[in-house]
Design a protein around this motif. Structure first.
Motif, PDB file in Angstrom:
ATOM      1  N   LEU B 144       0.928  -1.088  -0.007  1.00 13.08           N
ATOM      2  CA  LEU B 144      -0.030   0.172  -0.067  1.00 13.08           C
ATOM      3  C   LEU B 144       0.850   1.265   0.039  1.00 13.08           C
ATOM      4  CD1 LEU B 144      -2.843  -1.034   2.538  1.00 13.08           C
ATOM      5  CD2 LEU B 144      -2.932  -0.329   0.030  1.00 13.08           C
ATOM      6  N   ALA B 145       1.991   1.219   0.716  1.00  9.84           N
ATOM      7  CA  ALA B 145       2.858   2.449   0.879  1.00  9.84           C
ATOM      8  C   ALA B 145       3.314   2.561  -0.291  1.00  9.84           C
ATOM      9  CB  ALA B 145       3.980   2.088   2.010  1.00  9.84           C
ATOM     10  N   GLU B 146       3.829   1.515  -0.956  1.00  6.00           N
ATOM     11  CA  GLU B 146       4.572   1.640  -2.462  1.00  6.00           C
ATOM     12  C   GLU B 146       3.677   2.257  -3.531  1.00  6.00           C
ATOM     13  OE1 GLU B 146       5.958  -2.399  -3.023  1.00  6.00           O
ATOM     14  OE2 GLU B 146       7.656  -2.094  -1.495  1.00  6.00           O
ATOM     15  N   ASN B 147       2.236   2.042  -3.496  1.00  5.37           N
ATOM     16  CA  ASN B 147       1.455   2.476  -4.190  1.00  5.37           C
ATOM     17  C   ASN B 147       0.805   3.708  -3.630  1.00  5.37           C
ATOM     18  OD1 ASN B 147       0.616   0.559  -6.701  1.00  5.37           O
ATOM     19  ND2 ASN B 147       1.227  -0.795  -4.762  1.00  5.37           N
ATOM     20  N   ASN B 148       1.265   4.189  -2.775  1.00  5.66           N
ATOM     21  CA  ASN B 148       0.503   5.520  -2.196  1.00  5.66           C
ATOM     22  C   ASN B 148      -0.765   5.711  -1.878  1.00  5.66           C
ATOM     23  OD1 ASN B 148       3.235   6.984  -2.521  1.00  5.66           O
ATOM     24  ND2 ASN B 148       2.639   7.167  -4.887  1.00  5.66           N
ATOM     25  N   MET B 149      -1.049   4.197  -1.337  1.00  7.58           N
ATOM     26  CA  MET B 149      -2.406   4.149  -0.753  1.00  7.58           C
ATOM     27  C   MET B 149      -2.554   4.332   0.747  1.00  7.58           C
ATOM     28  SD  MET B 149      -3.462   1.304  -3.563  1.00  7.58           S
ATOM     29  CE  MET B 149      -5.059   0.827  -2.762  1.00  7.58           C
ATOM     30  N   ASP B 150      -3.268   5.165   1.237  1.00 11.15           N
ATOM     31  CA  ASP B 150      -3.280   5.447   2.629  1.00 11.15           C
ATOM     32  C   ASP B 150      -4.107   4.690   3.427  1.00 11.15           C
ATOM     33  OD1 ASP B 150      -3.472   8.397   4.703  1.00 11.15           O
ATOM     34  OD2 ASP B 150      -2.719   6.534   5.192  1.00 11.15           O
ATOM     35  N   ILE B 151      -4.374   3.729   3.476  1.00 11.74           N
ATOM     36  CA  ILE B 151      -5.405   2.559   4.296  1.00 11.74           C
ATOM     37  C   ILE B 151      -4.637   1.826   5.361  1.00 11.74           C
ATOM     38  CG2 ILE B 151      -7.332   0.920   3.842  1.00 11.74           C
ATOM     39  CD1 ILE B 151      -7.118   1.388   0.879  1.00 11.74           C
ATOM     40  N   PRO B 152      -5.221   2.007   6.337  1.00 11.95           N
ATOM     41  CA  PRO B 152      -4.581   1.217   7.564  1.00 11.95           C
ATOM     42  C   PRO B 152      -4.907  -0.193   7.398  1.00 11.95           C
ATOM     43  CG  PRO B 152      -6.723   2.379   8.297  1.00 11.95           C
ATOM     44  CD  PRO B 152      -6.232   2.811   6.869  1.00 11.95           C
ATOM     45  N   VAL B 153      -4.000  -1.105   8.197  1.00 12.36           N
ATOM     46  CA  VAL B 153      -4.154  -2.568   7.835  1.00 12.36           C
ATOM     47  C   VAL B 153      -4.073  -3.074   9.362  1.00 12.36           C
ATOM     48  CG1 VAL B 153      -3.101  -4.765   7.281  1.00 12.36           C
ATOM     49  CG2 VAL B 153      -2.868  -2.713   5.856  1.00 12.36           C
ATOM     50  N   LYS B 154      -5.100  -4.111   9.822  1.00 13.43           N
ATOM     51  CA  LYS B 154      -4.986  -4.490  11.256  1.00 13.43           C
ATOM     52  C   LYS B 154      -5.425  -5.835  11.153  1.00 13.43           C
ATOM     53  CE  LYS B 154      -6.387  -0.142  13.346  1.00 13.43           C
ATOM     54  NZ  LYS B 154      -7.403   0.433  14.322  1.00 13.43           N
ATOM     55  N   TYR B 155      -4.842  -6.544  12.328  1.00  9.03           N
ATOM     56  CA  TYR B 155      -5.220  -7.872  12.737  1.00  9.03           C
ATOM     57  C   TYR B 155      -6.661  -8.175  12.852  1.00  9.03           C
ATOM     58  CZ  TYR B 155      -0.108  -8.912  12.301  1.00  9.03           C
ATOM     59  OH  TYR B 155       1.124  -8.924  11.881  1.00  9.03           O
ATOM     60  N   LEU B 156      -7.211  -9.309  12.754  1.00  9.58           N
ATOM     61  CA  LEU B 156      -8.587  -9.395  13.255  1.00  9.58           C
ATOM     62  C   LEU B 156      -8.748  -9.522  14.666  1.00  9.58           C
ATOM     63  CD1 LEU B 156     -11.476 -10.569  12.560  1.00  9.58           C
ATOM     64  CD2 LEU B 156     -10.555 -12.902  12.360  1.00  9.58           C
ATOM     65  N   TRP B 157      -7.762 -10.128  15.219  1.00  7.66           N
ATOM     66  CA  TRP B 157      -7.840 -10.122  16.849  1.00  7.66           C
ATOM     67  C   TRP B 157      -7.600  -8.630  17.583  1.00  7.66           C
ATOM     68  CZ3 TRP B 157      -4.962 -13.360  14.048  1.00  7.66           C
ATOM     69  CH2 TRP B 157      -3.546 -13.117  13.789  1.00  7.66           C
ATOM     70  N   GLU B 158      -6.846  -7.843  16.606  1.00 13.25           N
ATOM     71  CA  GLU B 158      -6.574  -6.466  17.161  1.00 13.25           C
ATOM     72  C   GLU B 158      -7.654  -5.725  17.224  1.00 13.25           C
ATOM     73  OE1 GLU B 158      -3.582  -4.939  14.508  1.00 13.25           O
ATOM     74  OE2 GLU B 158      -3.569  -3.056  15.276  1.00 13.25           O
ATOM     75  N   ILE B 159      -8.632  -5.796  16.141  1.00 15.74           N
ATOM     76  CA  ILE B 159      -9.868  -4.979  16.099  1.00 15.74           C
ATOM     77  C   ILE B 159     -10.755  -5.767  17.179  1.00 15.74           C
ATOM     78  CG2 ILE B 159      -9.601  -3.888  13.865  1.00 15.74           C
ATOM     79  CD1 ILE B 159     -11.914  -5.779  13.053  1.00 15.74           C
ATOM     80  N   VAL B 160     -10.588  -6.953  17.390  1.00 14.29           N
ATOM     81  CA  VAL B 160     -11.607  -7.729  18.438  1.00 14.29           C
ATOM     82  C   VAL B 160     -11.282  -6.974  19.879  1.00 14.29           C
ATOM     83  CG1 VAL B 160     -11.938  -9.770  19.638  1.00 14.29           C
ATOM     84  CG2 VAL B 160     -12.090  -9.805  17.085  1.00 14.29           C
ATOM     85  N   ALA B 161      -9.845  -6.926  19.892  1.00 13.65           N
ATOM     86  CA  ALA B 161      -9.208  -6.533  21.331  1.00 13.65           C
ATOM     87  C   ALA B 161      -9.871  -4.983  21.363  1.00 13.65           C
ATOM     88  CB  ALA B 161      -7.858  -6.548  21.256  1.00 13.65           C
ATOM     89  N   GLU B 162      -9.850  -4.112  20.294  1.00  7.82           N
ATOM     90  CA  GLU B 162     -10.048  -2.780  20.462  1.00  7.82           C
ATOM     91  C   GLU B 162     -11.570  -2.801  20.677  1.00  7.82           C
ATOM     92  OE1 GLU B 162      -9.069  -0.237  17.218  1.00  7.82           O
ATOM     93  OE2 GLU B 162      -6.993  -1.167  17.038  1.00  7.82           O
ATOM     94  N   ALA B 163     -12.335  -3.664  20.326  1.00  5.91           N
ATOM     95  CA  ALA B 163     -13.845  -3.370  20.592  1.00  5.91           C
ATOM     96  C   ALA B 163     -14.055  -4.260  21.887  1.00  5.91           C
ATOM     97  CB  ALA B 163     -14.650  -4.105  19.327  1.00  5.91           C
ATOM     98  N   LEU B 164     -13.445  -4.596  22.759  1.00  5.52           N
ATOM     99  CA  LEU B 164     -13.775  -5.406  23.967  1.00  5.52           C
ATOM    100  C   LEU B 164     -14.544  -4.523  24.803  1.00  5.52           C
ATOM    101  CD1 LEU B 164     -10.809  -7.693  24.857  1.00  5.52           C
ATOM    102  CD2 LEU B 164     -13.086  -8.437  24.251  1.00  5.52           C
ATOM    103  N   ILE B 165     -15.712  -4.910  25.485  1.00  7.46           N
ATOM    104  CA  ILE B 165     -16.176  -4.238  26.436  1.00  7.46           C
ATOM    105  C   ILE B 165     -15.723  -4.559  27.871  1.00  7.46           C
ATOM    106  CG2 ILE B 165     -18.493  -3.490  27.346  1.00  7.46           C
ATOM    107  CD1 ILE B 165     -19.753  -4.192  24.674  1.00  7.46           C
TER     108      ILE B 165
END
Lengths: 365, 167, 980
Positions: B144-165
């Protein structure tokens, strides 16, 4: 193509030819000869079938007349195998017509020997008969007189197919010294025959090429003029109707035509045997109708049926009691039809008749 | 995947005493049993999911099961707006990361093989890319960086962790 | 009368089976789940090899007056066939021969007995959905014509999208619409048999996300492309792409979509897609005058039919088709255009990417279909491999086999009813009856029927006139029948509406009045309602009526010949096909004379090794030799064959040189073939070089031991599939695979390499190919330009072949080299001359039409089957034998053959014997009777096509009901109208 020139003019051309034909029978090189010959009951020579050379004193194939197209007679003689060898002495147009009949399985040329000539044209019967009465040797006179040669029919004077194709031997007069002639062998069969008769190969006739070219040019020019004039007249329906205005449906032209070969013409069948109701209906529709009806239809039908095969013999014009120049119409139209199909009647017996060729494909292929 | 493969090949006795399962199995168990709860309103942007070769086709070939359904189920539990790339699942395109070529000097080759993935991403135009494989993560981020595309990349469990209540 | 068989599925196989039985006089019920007949083929306009449609070639050729004599796509109208659309079988109970069949017919909303096909309902319907007939590229309403050109054009309602707004009910002028109806059950009992010819659908590529089907507008299926190219399709036949109607310049075909795919559980080949892709490519190129680049991405080009290879080669050279051996993974859209990207690897191993305007997915058969629960019942016959895709010719052979089984349950063929004509009534002067239908007063604003009536009464030869309010109801037809009887009219003109709607009703009227069908003409009055003034429209109708009456008056009753059929058959060749044919005929009660030039019957079957095929053949041999109706003539040759269909005579020479004459009604030629020889690849120079068939026999008989072979090389297409022998022999690839698997299973350490050009493991044989690859057999493709080289030095075999994956030569030294040399037919020169039938350029006996008449020769009454006709497998040959027998039964199953009403006759007085007509007759029905010097027409072979009549320069052909005078008069009438 080998020339066998004759250097003894004493006999005269007519007798030279006659002797040669008699020899064919005398030496048993043939069983019968079909050739134009005079007879006591007719003032024009008629095609005659000879088996006895001694009866052939009136034989004169170069006489400038042809009361009928001998193609018909030749076809009758070869309709089925007879086992006999027949010599057919025919004009170039008659040979062409015969070839067209062979394509339709009406006759066969196996066991036939075809002898033709440089055709300088024919006169109408009456004109020939009048000229012949003015003195003896009409044929010899014709061959050496441009004035007499000018009296041939319109069709002949506008024909540039005056050299035969598909013949074995040609009686050559074009290009020879006056009173001289030659025999040309066009096939191996012809060559063998001439040599069996003792003729010797020689040089071509002195002015042959030039004379042929000159005649061809003259004829082509006349032909173009005639065709253009005819086409102009026929370019409108009125013009066409005027051209055939006096037609009686006598069907003479059909009878005289060598390539009109149907056993029973459709115009004689029930298809054109109209009941009174139909004729009255037609008259009612248009207010008036000329009788007999279907005269235009007859010519148009014949043009479409055998236009591809018209060999330009001109017999149709000769026999028309109403003096309609049927041959001019047919030749003008046929030239275009034949060009369209790239077809020349009488050129080659294996060349198929265009209307009988069936091809599979898409329209526009 | 690699670990399990290796264990099966060289230390098969391991499985007499222990069970092995993947993070997918874990997350599915935790979420469906209610052991963890997730905030459904946190991830509302357009997320694209990428199927790695190892957890998909390779796993199917080696262990008889490819993990296509599980991550999608997990995402459906708390993400309102996720999409597949086209094609996806067993038909999905490899990211070109080769399970570790980031560590090799074959930079141009690796970059060249990322182009189909980049095209796929461009067509979908997501705001976030979620995936479960570390090699894919590195590869795609780099590409993405090489193609000048600014999109974040996250792991599945990463976003699970972020969404934990947390309670 | 009882129904003999119920057939489920009115695609071409069902139609063929129905006609097979109908032509034998049996009554058949033909169903289809769809609201129309024709199956898949109703959407396909052109079949190769000549890219014509050809479906009408299926129509009955013997006793053709009982069936339709116009385009079969319009519908099925045979006297003995009842077609029920929107119907399916729900249960079959009982023993074979006495089945009880329950059929459920869907409620379609429109009563076909009332519907006038005016279309008012469709014009007011508010619902618009994608049209399935055009594969979704156009739209239709909820009330619609399922197949636009079928007749009767009754519309149906698709209740799954109908909103029940009721507008159509209001709009219908004859109240034919009822939105609330139930499906009805119909029971047929007793029925002899049931035939299942339901076919399978096509794989739906939308179920996979690889191809973008349904998402990218310019990805179409093969059927979609056919619809786009059809003149009745969404773009009227213009080759425009769906997204923006721009012309298509670059097209890609992706083969094997949904087939040959282990991931989708589709381990099969769908057999027909390679060839139809080539056909579609050719059609597309022709349509665009070759301003089109077509690329076909394939794994194997399965051109396994006899003429397929040459067709493909010709297509490649004439149209520059690009055949690229690479299976494309997926279709990607282009960034800024409607085009698509195809990525592939070429034969040099280079990655390539191309852009195309249209992607065509060659989709194969659908999978996951299940048979109905009555599938295995006795008396229920499914076409072999019901769900498989088959070529048209093979589908018809399979249909014949099923019909044969059904027929066997019903006893001997039924004597077809004879039409009786009232010759006295016909010999009188023409007396026409004109029926003027008032169409329920619907046309009173457009046509003045009173004026017509008064004008006609004043006409000479005036017809009697019957005015009816509505001709199309039962009451209407009864009135016509009564009027016919009382008036003794012998010609009838019915001025009503769509003629085809009531074809069968007219035929019934004709039958009752004992008049020929052709003496009844129906005119469509509504075709004169063209927006002009009432007077002009009336005058136009009037002239059509007058002209029709007039030409009917001039139509003459046709001379009819009645030919008594010799109820026995001649079968030449006692191999699997010949034996099969003989047995089928004998079982139907026909005497058979079976000849074979060898003293032992069995053909190539005598080479079979012990196994199921051999058992099958032995059983057949025993059935044949023991059958009381079969006379076997071993070591006997056929020397002469004369006569016409139904009355042939064969002359044979027995082993003791005695001549014997055998009269028979039909002949089947099954002279077989054998393996081809080649000099290629050092074929005869080493003991270790065998042919694929010899190896199979050796392994089967156990005279060869697989453990003896540690290194095996096989070369396919050895000396074949290239000129001069450029055809595929169909069975060698599968045989080679089975040989290889047998060796590998017995000897797992053996290394086997197979050099191939295309692996022809079609249909279910694909599974064998998969097994072979999984067993570790290696496959190396080669093409004609770089064939493997074989040398034999010092008793060792050296094989060098180029491997495209390695991009270099491999050297192999096998102890066994197996060559697939292919199959050649027996020398058919003499046989073809004896029967006056044609051979192909490779010496196979030529069938009349490889798609639609696969086992008929060019001459009626003579049939060809088995290896003599084309390379085939054992079961395929036996099936063809049965198919030929069924075709022969159309003749043999009747006591006599009658002349149909439109048949050519020669008017000998006009015929000049030019013989131009004889070679042009497509049915070889004309011949020269040398003894009598006449040209004759075999009235049974003649199909009334009229080619001879249009050709004859002497107008000597009479075409029964199309006489010259009648036609000339009709033309005159129309010209009069055009130029008053």
């Amino acid at each position: 193509m080998m020339m066998y020139p004759l250097n003894s003019p004493d006999q005269g051309i007519v007798q030279t030819v006659r002797s040669m034909l008699q020899e064919l029978l005398g030496k048993k090189l043939a069983d019968a000869v079909l050739v134009l010959a005079s007879n006591p009951w007719s003032d024009v020579p008629m095609p005659t079938l000879f088996t006895d050379p001694d009866r052939m004193e009136g034989v004169d194939p170069l006489a400038p007349v042809a009361p009928v197209s001998s193609a018909r007679q030749a076809s009758a003689l070869t309709r089925s195998p007879s086992g006999k060898t027949v010599v057919l002495v025919l004009r170039p147009c008659e040979i062409r017509a015969l070839i067209e009949l062979v394509k339709l399985n009406q006759c066969s040329l196996e066991n036939a020997i075809i002898i033709s000539m440089d055709c300088l044209g024919r006169m109408e019967n009456k004109i020939f008969s009048d000229e012949a009465k003015t003195g003896p040797g009409i044929t010899e006179r014709f061959l050496s007189s441009p004035e007499l040669q000018g009296k041939i029919t319109t069709t002949c004077s506008t024909c540039n197919d005056f050299l035969p194709e598909n013949a074995d031997i040609t009686l050559c007069t074009l290009g020879a010294e006056p009173g001289h002639m030659g025999f040309e062998a066009l096939t191996d069969k012809g060559k063998a025959l001439l040599e069996s008769l003792g003729f010797k190969k020689g040089d071509d006739l002195p002015k042959r090429k030039q004379d042929i070219a000159a005649l061809a040019d003259k004829r082509s020019l006349s032909k173009k003029e005639l065709f253009d004039a005819t086409a102009l007249q026929m370019s409108t329906i009125d013009g066409f109707q005027t051209f055939i205005g006096r037609c009686l449906n006598c069907y003479n032209c059909r009878t005289a035509c060598p390539v009109c070969y149907c056993k029973e013409c459709v115009f004689l069948t029930d298809v054109f045997a109209h009941p009174p109701e139909l004729l009255l209906e037609r008259a009612t529709r248009r207010g008036a109708v000329k009788m007999p009806t279907d005269t235009s239809m007859f010519h148009l039908t014949r043009l479409s049926h055998i236009g591809h095969a018209c060999v330009g013999c001109g017999q149709c014009s000769s026999v028309c009691p109403s003096d309609i120049q049927v041959a001019d119409m047919f030749r003008t139209v046929s030239e275009k039809t034949q060009a369209f199909f790239n077809y020349t009647p009488g050129r080659d017996v294996t060349e198929p008749i265009p209307q009988l060729v069936v091809r599979n494909g898409k329209r526009g292929d | 995947m690699a670990t399990r493969s290796g264990l099966e090949k060289w230390f098969p006795e391991f499985f007499e005493k222990h069970k092995a399962f993947t993070v997918f199995d874990l997350l599915v168990t935790y979420i469906s049993s209610g052991r963890i709860t997730l905030d459904k309103n946190l991830f509302t942007m357009k997320i694209a999911y990428h199927d790695p070769c190892n957890y998909g086709r390779k796993s199917e070939e080696k262990f008889g099961h490819g993990y296509y359904e599980e991550p999608r189920w997990i995402l459906s539990q708390f993400v309102s707006n996720w999409v597949d790339l086209y094609p996806a699942g067993a038909n999905g395109y490899c990211c070109g990361g080769g399970g570790g070529t980031m560590l090799t000097p074959y930079k141009e080759v690796r970059s060249h093989y990322s182009r189909k993935k980049i095209e796929q991403i461009k067509r979908v135009n997501p705001e976030l890319i979620v995936l479960p494989c570390h090699s894919c993560h590195g590869q795609i981020k780099q590409a993405l960086a090489e193609n000048n595309m600014d999109i974040p990349v996250k792991y599945l469990w990463e976003i699970v962790a972020e969404a934990l209540i947390m309670d | 009368m009882n129904i003999h068989t119920v057939i489920a599925g009115a695609g071409i196989s069902g139609i063929r089976a129905a006609f097979d039985l109908a032509e034998l006089g049996h009554r058949v019920v033909l169903l289809d789940k769809a609201p129309s007949s024709g199956g898949i083929l109703s959407q396909l306009d052109h079949q190769f090899p000549d890219n014509h449609c050809g479906m009408c070639t299926l129509l009955p050729m013997i006793d053709r007056d009982k069936g339709p004599q116009f385009c079969l796509r319009k519908g099925i109208f045979h006297d003995h066939v009842t077609f029920i659309p929107s119907a399916e079988i729900v249960s079959v109970k009982g023993p074979a021969g006495q089945l009880s069949v329950v059929v459920e017919k869907q409620h379609t909303g429109i009563d076909p007995l009332k519907c006038m096909a005016c279309g008012s309902c469709e014009s007011v319907c508010p619902v618009s959905v994608p049209d399935g007939f055009n594969e979704g590229y156009s739209t239709r309403k909820a009330v619609f014509l399922p197949v636009p050109h079928q007749i009767p054009n009754h519309r149906i309602i698709d209740f799954s999208v109908c909103t029940r707004c009721g507008e159509c009910v209001k709009a219908c002028p004859v109240s034919a619409i009822n939105l609330d109806g139930e499906a009805r059950k119909l029971e047929f009992n007793p029925v002899n048999a049931v035939i299942l010819a339901t076919g399978s659908g096509q794989y739906d590529p939308a179920q996979s996300d690889l191809y973008g089907f349904g998402v990218l507008p310019n990805v179409v299926t093969s059927k979609g492309l056919e619809r786009i190219m059809s003149s009745s399709g969404p773009s009227k036949g213009q080759l425009f792409r769906p997204s923006d109607n721009k012309p298509i310049k670059r097209m890609a075909f992706l083969q094997c979509v949904g087939s040959r795919n282990l991931m989708e559980n589709a381990d099969h080949c769908s057999s027909v897609c390679c060839m139809f892709a080539v056909k579609e490519a050719v059609m597309a190129c022709e349509k665009s005058h070759d301003d089109l680049t077509v690329s076909i991405f394939y794994m194997d080009m399965r051109t396994f039919g006899r003429d397929f290879q040459r067709y493909k080669d010709q297509a490649e050279t004439s149209h520059g088709l690009r055949f690229i051996r690479c299976r494309v993974h997926s279709v990607e859209p282009c960034e800024n255009t409607d085009g698509m990207k195809i990525s592939y690897v070429n034969d040099k191993g280079m990655y390539m990417e191309e852009t195309v305007d249209l992607v065509v997915l060659s989709t194969g058969k659908k999978t996951g279909l299940t048979h109905p629960d009555f599938y295995q019942n006795e008396g229920v016959f499914a076409l072999s491999d019901t769900f498989d895709f088959k070529d048209i010719g093979e589908s018809l052979v399979a249909a014949d086999v099923a019909a044969g089984k059904a027929m066997a349950l019903g006893g001997p063929p039924h004597t077809p009813e004879q039409r009786i004509f009232d010759t006295q009534r016909l010999s009188k002067k023409a007396m026409p009856l004109l029926v003027l239908c008032q169409c329920g007063n619907n046309l009173s604003n457009d046509l003045d029927l009173d004026l017509i009536e008064s004008h006609l009464s004043a006409m000479p030869g005036a017809p009697q006139i019957l005015k009816l309010e509505q001709a199309c109801g039962a009451a209407g037809f009864e009135s016509i029948g009564t009027a016919l009887t009382s008036s003794q009219a012998n010609r009838v003109v019915i001025a009503a509406c769509n003629p085809f709607l009531f074809d069968h009703k007219i035929k019934a009227l004709a039958r009752d009045a004992q008049l020929p069908d052709g003496f009844f003409k129906t005119l469509d009055m509504r075709s004169h309602v063209t927006g002009k003034t009432k007077n002009e429209q009336t005058q136009s109708l009037l002239s059509q009526i007058k002209s029709t009456v007039n030409s009917l008056n001039l139509t003459l009753p046709v001379y009819r010949e009645k030919r008594t059929v010799t109820p026995s058959a001649l079968v030449v060749g006692g191999g699997p096909a010949g034996l099969s044919a003989a047995f089928c005929l004998a079982s139907a009660g026909i005497d058979v004379d079976l000849l074979d030039k060898e003293s032992q019957l069995g053909g190539n079957g005598i080479h079979f090794s012990p196994g199921p095929e051999k058992n099958s053949l032995d059983k057949l041999l025993s059935s044949v030799t023991n059958h009381p109706k079969i006379r076997v003539h071993p070591a006997t040759c056929l020397t002469r064959h004369q006569g016409l269909a139904g009355v042939f005579t064969a002359t044979i020479t027995t082993p003791n040189a005695v001549e014997q004459k055998i009269p028979h009604g039909a002949a089947i030629v099954a002279t077989g073939g054998g393996q081809a020889q080649t000099l290629d690849y050092c074929a005869s120079q080493h003991n270790g070089i065998l042919s694929v068939f010899d190896l199979a026999k050796g392994l089967g008989d156990k005279t060869l031991n697989p453990l003896d072979f540690s290194k095996v090389v096989m070369i396919q297409c050895a000396g074949t599939r290239e000129e001069p022998r450029n055809y595929c022999s169909r069975i060698c690839c599968t045989k080679a695979l089975l040989n290889a698997i047998a060796i590998k299973e017995a000897n797992p350490s053996a290394s086997i390499h197979i050099f191939y050009r295309d692996m022809m493991s079609y249909g279910e044989s694909e599974k064998i190919y998969t097994r072979a690859r999984q067993a570790g057999i290696l496959f190396i493709p080669f093409d004609l330009h770089k064939k493997p080289q074989v040398a034999v030095n010092n008793q060792t075999i050296h094989v060098t072949g180029f491997d495209p994956v390695l991009q270099e030569d491999v050297q192999l030294a096998p102890d066994l080299l197996v060559l697939s040399t292919g199959i050649v037919p027996t020398d058919n020169q003499i046989i073809s001359k004896i029967f006056h039938i044609n051979t192909t350029q490779d010496g196979f006996l030529k069938e009349a039409n490889s798609k639609w008449r696969p086992v008929d020769s060019g001459r009626e009454g003579i049939f060809v089957c088995g290896l003599a006709r084309a390379p085939l497998g054992f079961q395929e040959a036996m099936d063809e034998g049965i198919s030929a027998a069924m075709r022969a039964l159309r003749i043999l199953g009747r006591p006599f053959l009658e002349t149909p009403q439109v048949t050519a006759r020669v008017r000998h007085s006009l015929c000049s014997r030019c013989q131009a007509c004889i070679p042009e007759c497509p049915y070889q029905a004309r011949y020269l009777d040398e003894e009598n010097g006449k040209i004759m027409v075999d009235s049974v072979s003649c199909q009334g096509c009229g080619a001879c009549a249009s050709l004859c320069p002497n107008s000597s052909i009479m075409m029964g009901q199309f006489e010259e005078k009648g036609i000339m008069d009709s033309i005159e009438f129309f010209l009069n109208e055009a130029c008053p």
